[in-house]
Design a protein around this motif. Structure first.
Motif, mmCIF file in Angstrom:
data_model
loop_
_atom_site.group_PDB
_atom_site.id
_atom_site.type_symbol
_atom_site.label_atom_id
_atom_site.label_comp_id
_atom_site.label_asym_id
_atom_site.label_seq_id
_atom_site.Cartn_x
_atom_site.Cartn_y
_atom_site.Cartn_z
ATOM 1 N N LEU A 151 0.838 -1.190 0.000
ATOM 2 C CA LEU A 151 0.000 0.000 0.000
ATOM 3 C C LEU A 151 0.877 1.245 0.000
ATOM 4 O O LEU A 151 1.847 1.341 0.752
ATOM 5 N N ASP A 152 0.521 2.186 -0.857
ATOM 6 C CA ASP A 152 1.150 3.500 -0.859
ATOM 7 C C ASP A 152 0.016 4.497 -0.679
ATOM 8 O O ASP A 152 -1.078 4.290 -1.202
ATOM 9 N N MET A 153 0.244 5.538 0.104
ATOM 10 C CA MET A 153 -0.844 6.502 0.293
ATOM 11 C C MET A 153 -0.332 7.906 0.528
ATOM 12 O O MET A 153 0.770 8.110 1.031
ATOM 13 N N THR A 154 -1.172 8.838 0.130
ATOM 14 C CA THR A 154 -0.960 10.251 0.433
ATOM 15 C C THR A 154 -2.265 10.778 1.017
ATOM 16 O O THR A 154 -3.340 10.224 0.766
ATOM 17 N N PHE A 155 -2.168 11.840 1.791
ATOM 18 C CA PHE A 155 -3.346 12.380 2.471
ATOM 19 C C PHE A 155 -3.030 13.787 2.944
ATOM 20 O O PHE A 155 -1.875 14.183 3.026
ATOM 21 N N THR A 156 -4.082 14.543 3.269
ATOM 22 C CA THR A 156 -3.878 15.889 3.814
ATOM 23 C C THR A 156 -3.794 15.857 5.332
ATOM 24 O O THR A 156 -3.246 16.772 5.933
ATOM 25 N N SER A 157 -4.312 14.800 5.965
ATOM 26 C CA SER A 157 -4.184 14.603 7.414
ATOM 27 C C SER A 157 -4.056 13.115 7.691
ATOM 28 O O SER A 157 -4.817 12.316 7.151
ATOM 29 N N VAL A 158 -3.107 12.749 8.543
ATOM 30 C CA VAL A 158 -2.886 11.344 8.882
ATOM 31 C C VAL A 158 -3.905 10.840 9.914
ATOM 32 O O VAL A 158 -3.935 9.672 10.251
#
Length: 133
Positions: A40-47
């Motif tokens: 899994l790879d992920m990006t987000f604005t808040s963890v």
């Protein structure tokens, strides 16, 4: 056992509103191949959100939702799921329950990394039988 095949990433984008609970969402797989989920790879604005994954049979990957930080890879490397790769049959869904916990809007992108194994298609018609006398 990890099968042979090209690496492939299914990308799933979602925007969660403040404190939104989004159960059973996910990304459908192609109908021409099996998909073996490795990482899994992920990006987000808040963890500050939780995830709980399910395989094609509806089985959870964990007993409870985990904080997104638990799925962080090491440096540039993606997170690797423990154990054998999870196989998703053609046309199935990589399912995830999401709960936003920051109280703000959260833009999330999940990259489901794995191996795509193409399956031979069955002939739709048999020309040799069309003109049999």
């Amino acid at each position: 056992m990890i099968p042979n095949g090209p690496s492939f990433t299914y990308v799933f984008d979602v925007v969660l509103t403040a404190s939104q609970i989004l159960p059973g969402t996910g990304k459908g797989t192609d109908t021409d191949s099996e998909f073996y989920l490795l990482g899994l790879d992920m990006t987000f604005t808040s963890v500050l959100f939780t995830l709980q994954f399910r395989d094609a049979g509806g089985n959870y990957f964990s007993s409870n939702p985990l904080q997104a930080a638990s799925y962080q890879g090491l440096g540039p490397m993606p997170y690797t799921f423990a154990g054998e790769p999870r196989m998703f049959p053609p046309g199935s869904v990589i399912s995830v329950d999401l709960v936003e916990g920051s109280g703000l809007s959260n833009t999330i992108q999940l990259g489901f990394i794995g191996i795509k194994v193409m399956r031979a298609s069955k002939a739709v018609c048999q020309p040799e039988k069309m003109f049999a006398y």
